[in-house]
Design an enzyme around this catalytic site. Structure first.
Site, PDB file in Angstrom:
ATOM      1  N   TYR A   1       0.840  -1.193   0.000  1.00 56.23           N
ATOM      2  CA  TYR A   1       0.000   0.000   0.000  1.00 56.23           C
ATOM      3  C   TYR A   1       0.880   1.250   0.000  1.00 56.23           C
ATOM      4  O   TYR A   1       1.858   1.337   0.755  1.00 56.23           O
ATOM      5  CB  TYR A   1      -0.885   0.035   1.248  1.00 56.23           C
ATOM      6  CG  TYR A   1      -2.084  -0.886   1.230  1.00 56.23           C
ATOM      7  CD1 TYR A   1      -3.365  -0.369   1.065  1.00 56.23           C
ATOM      8  CD2 TYR A   1      -1.941  -2.253   1.401  1.00 56.23           C
ATOM      9  CE1 TYR A   1      -4.476  -1.197   1.070  1.00 56.23           C
ATOM     10  CE2 TYR A   1      -3.046  -3.093   1.390  1.00 56.23           C
ATOM     11  CZ  TYR A   1      -4.315  -2.562   1.236  1.00 56.23           C
ATOM     12  OH  TYR A   1      -5.406  -3.392   1.231  1.00 56.23           O
TER      13      TYR A   1
ATOM     14  N   HIS B   1      -4.718  -2.862  -7.524  1.00 58.60           N
ATOM     15  CA  HIS B   1      -5.952  -3.515  -7.092  1.00 58.60           C
ATOM     16  C   HIS B   1      -7.028  -2.498  -6.775  1.00 58.60           C
ATOM     17  O   HIS B   1      -8.190  -2.692  -7.114  1.00 58.60           O
ATOM     18  CB  HIS B   1      -5.715  -4.405  -5.878  1.00 58.60           C
ATOM     19  CG  HIS B   1      -6.923  -5.210  -5.509  1.00 58.60           C
ATOM     20  ND1 HIS B   1      -7.876  -4.756  -4.631  1.00 58.60           N
ATOM     21  CD2 HIS B   1      -7.361  -6.412  -5.949  1.00 58.60           C
ATOM     22  CE1 HIS B   1      -8.842  -5.667  -4.529  1.00 58.60           C
ATOM     23  NE2 HIS B   1      -8.556  -6.673  -5.310  1.00 58.60           N
ATOM     24  N   HIS B   2      -6.694  -1.421  -6.094  1.00 58.29           N
ATOM     25  CA  HIS B   2      -7.684  -0.366  -5.881  1.00 58.29           C
ATOM     26  C   HIS B   2      -6.998   0.968  -5.657  1.00 58.29           C
ATOM     27  O   HIS B   2      -5.818   1.034  -5.291  1.00 58.29           O
ATOM     28  CB  HIS B   2      -8.646  -0.694  -4.721  1.00 58.29           C
ATOM     29  CG  HIS B   2      -8.071  -0.534  -3.340  1.00 58.29           C
ATOM     30  ND1 HIS B   2      -8.002  -1.552  -2.434  1.00 58.29           N
ATOM     31  CD2 HIS B   2      -7.575   0.554  -2.705  1.00 58.29           C
ATOM     32  CE1 HIS B   2      -7.472  -1.124  -1.309  1.00 58.29           C
ATOM     33  NE2 HIS B   2      -7.204   0.161  -1.444  1.00 58.29           N
TER      34      HIS B   2
ATOM     35  N   HIS C   1     -16.670  -5.076  -0.262  1.00 60.35           N
ATOM     36  CA  HIS C   1     -15.231  -5.357  -0.221  1.00 60.35           C
ATOM     37  C   HIS C   1     -14.877  -6.402   0.825  1.00 60.35           C
ATOM     38  O   HIS C   1     -15.231  -6.286   1.998  1.00 60.35           O
ATOM     39  CB  HIS C   1     -14.451  -4.081   0.075  1.00 60.35           C
ATOM     40  CG  HIS C   1     -12.965  -4.267   0.019  1.00 60.35           C
ATOM     41  ND1 HIS C   1     -12.276  -4.463  -1.160  1.00 60.35           N
ATOM     42  CD2 HIS C   1     -12.027  -4.320   0.997  1.00 60.35           C
ATOM     43  CE1 HIS C   1     -10.990  -4.608  -0.911  1.00 60.35           C
ATOM     44  NE2 HIS C   1     -10.807  -4.531   0.399  1.00 60.35           N
TER      45      HIS C   1
ATOM     46  N   MET D   1     -10.878  -8.348   5.148  1.00 66.10           N
ATOM     47  CA  MET D   1     -11.667  -7.151   5.415  1.00 66.10           C
ATOM     48  C   MET D   1     -13.130  -7.504   5.209  1.00 66.10           C
ATOM     49  O   MET D   1     -13.451  -8.543   4.628  1.00 66.10           O
ATOM     50  CB  MET D   1     -11.273  -5.994   4.493  1.00 66.10           C
ATOM     51  CG  MET D   1      -9.906  -5.420   4.721  1.00 66.10           C
ATOM     52  SD  MET D   1      -9.615  -3.965   3.658  1.00 66.10           S
ATOM     53  CE  MET D   1      -7.973  -3.487   4.203  1.00 66.10           C
TER      54      MET D   1
END
Length: 579
Positions: free
Chosen positions: A210, A240-241, A392, A467
């Protein structure tokens, strides 16, 4: 048969392309939805409930098949096979019980409207009911995600093995309403601003990484509304996002345009107050998403953010070092709309207290309690209008559903996907907006399958961790960004029999290295009794996390709430006879 929906395409198709190289439908009417199926096939479809109409193009010379499957394989597939032999065109509804030649269905539910084969290409135009009523051999097309798979022969009209001429893609066939398009505006009134991470080096040391970077928002002299957003993908295969968070507080100038590994020890505390999401773009999502015509994200006023923080999640499965400059484009206009848009995360608090035992199926329940909603909405007694959502979870996620509860009764869904795919997370619009009142409760359930794992899975950032939340887009914006809960780890440790000496160290885990907790839970004997005890806690008292837009608590950290008692809707809308 009510599992994952997969479109199996045993196709022999391809079609004409336009001058720009795009696929061109043969039908005279416009199709609402399209998706490429690899390099050699393309699918168009439109909805006319209770029917769905397809037009399938494939570049090949042999047979073609198309269908729905629970796993993406032949086993359990509901399909149609098309071929041309001696000038005669066959189109047969079939089903498969294993990875072998399918059987002809006694109830033929796919209807061929037109077929064309020329120049090595085949075009099929056909339709079927969304739910054929054939519970034995057909799969209903619902708002759940759908896996499209295809296989074809390049030279043989006889139904033989495809020899690798196949593919797979997850889509939403039954969209919640037509795709939203932004209003047409004069060029001078439709502006954009780009936010990118500048040549970030993604290391080869981790398959999940991240990166967070703050960027000042260009100064606007008056209020504007962001009306749509679109991701800017440099290394698309690895991103990925991307989430754009608003920073409502002042940042030290030395932090402008600087980035850090998200939520690491090196990340400045100032970044941690950038908690209100503005935009969300996940893997497999649309190229752009437009807000409703009466709402937009506010920029330019004294109460609006002065900075944004980009959060990028890289799925570096190859573990190779590379440089990326992805980001987000915000389209905005001075033509103001009636409401300001907000984003709310509702579900499970993303902490190590989330525990998923190994070798089983397990469900977690994240509570967005009425106490938090009342505190966040303040005097807004008429509530908020939810118009879109993203669901998610990570790799263990199989099903996610967000229940909307009022006065002890579930009145609807704020998101639901019984066939969740980690690699296809799209922002989805409601055909009718949901009104959430400050006295309501929201429960997000995540169904996991950890049967292939031997160790406990916890809540954390990595895709190998978990998550569970729904991201809700709504208006008018209120001072609330996160509404989540979790079962305290101490309670979970007690019910699975961790000795008291270990219990304290587990409770204090968040200040300890990961091996401390894994060691304690590794001594647990995971059996039907311990798993059931842990599962029962999910529907008991939970610790609530309720945060404002700037990351401050709206409710004290020790606040707990009881899991609501309510009459639930059936999560399976299909009525099939019990054999």
């Amino acid at each position: 048969m009510n599992a994952f929906i997969v479109l199996l395409v045993a196709v022999l198709v391809s079609t004409d392309r336009g001058l720009d190289g795009t696929w061109v439908p043969k039908a005279k009417w416009p199709y609402a939805f399209t998706t490429p199926l690899g390099d050699n096939a393309f699918l168009f479809w439109t909805l006319e409930p209770p029917e769905i109409t397809f037009e399938l193009h494939v570049r090949a010379r042999g047979y073609v098949g198309f269908g729905l499957s629970p796993t993406g394989a032949m086993t359990g597939a509901d399909l149609v096979v098309s071929a041309v032999r001696d000038g005669n065109h066959s189109f047969v509804d079939m089903y498969a019980v294993k990875n072998a030649r399918p059987f002809v269905d006694t109830q033929q539910d796919w209807t061929l409207l037109d077929a064309e084969k020329a120049n090595g290409c085949t075009v099929l135009h056909f339709k079927r009911l969304l739910d054929t009523g054939d519970c034995d051999h057909d799969i209903a097309i619902t708002t759940d995600s759908v896996r499209v798979i295809w296989a074809y022969s390049d030279n043989d009209d006889t139904l033989v093995y495809h020899h690798g001429l196949r593919g797979s893609r997850t889509v939403f066939l039954l969209e919640n309403g037509a795709p939203r398009k932004s209003l047409e505006l004069p060029a001078a009134d439709l502006l954009w601003m780009d936010f990118r991470v500048p040549n970030v080096t993604v290391p080869s040391t981790s398959h999940n990484w991240y990166w967070c970077q703050t960027i000042p928002i260009p100064r606007l002299t008056r209020k504007h509304h962001v009306i749509k957003f679109s991701p800017l993908l440099d290394k698309k295969h690895y991103v990925h996002h991307i989430i754009t968070y608003a920073c409502y507080h002042d940042l030290d100038p030395s932090l402008h345009h600087f980035g850090f590994e998200c939520y690491s020890a090196t990340m400045p505390d100032a970044y941690r107050h950038c908690r209100a999401a503005l935009t969300v773009s996940d893997v497999g999502g649309d190229d752009e998403f437009a807000f409703p015509a009466n709402a937009g994200v506010s920029l330019g006023t004294d109460s609006d953010p002065k900075y944004i923080m980009l959060e990028l999640h890289y799925s570096n499965v190859d573990r190779r070092e590379f440089v990326d400059s992805s980001g987000m484009r915000l389209w905005y206009t001075p033509n103001l709309r009636q409401h300001d848009v907000g984003v709310l995360f509702a579900g499970e608090t993303n902490v190590m207290d989330q525990v998923i035992p190994p070798g089983t199926t397990f469900v977690t329940h994240g509570l967005c309690s009425g106490q938090c909603l009342r505190r966040g909405m303040g005097d807004l007694t008429k509530g908020i209008h939810v118009f879109a959502y993203v669901l998610h979870a990570h790799l263990l996620g199989r099903k996610i559903q967000t229940r909307h509860i009022r006065n002890g009764v579930q009145i609807g869904w704020l998101g639901k996907d019984s066939h969740y795919d980690f690699n296809y997370q799209q922002t989805r619009s409601f055909s009718e907006e949901r009104v959430v009142l400050p006295t309501d409760d929201i429960v997000t359930e995540c169904h996991y399958d950890s049967s292939a794992r031997k160790n406990v899975t916890h809540g954390a950032l990595s895709a190998l961790d978990e998550m569970c939340f729904a991201i809700l887009f709504y208006y008018p914006r209120v001072n609330m960004s996160w509404c989540t809960s979790h079962v305290p780890l101490r309670l979970q440790a007690e019910v699975v029999g961790i000795p008291a000496d270990d219990n304290k160290s587990v409770w204090q885990y968040q200040k300890k290295p990961r091996p401390a907790l894994l060691s304690a839970l590794g001594r647990v004997t995971w059996n039907a009794t311990t798993i059931a005890s842990l599962q029962q806690l999910q529907m008991g008292r939970q610790r609530v996390s309720c945060e404002s837009a700037d990351g401050h608590r709206l409710i004290e950290a020790s606040f707990t709430a009881e899991y609501p008692v309510f009459t639930a809707l059936n999560d399976n809308d299909r009525k099939c006879p019990v054999h």
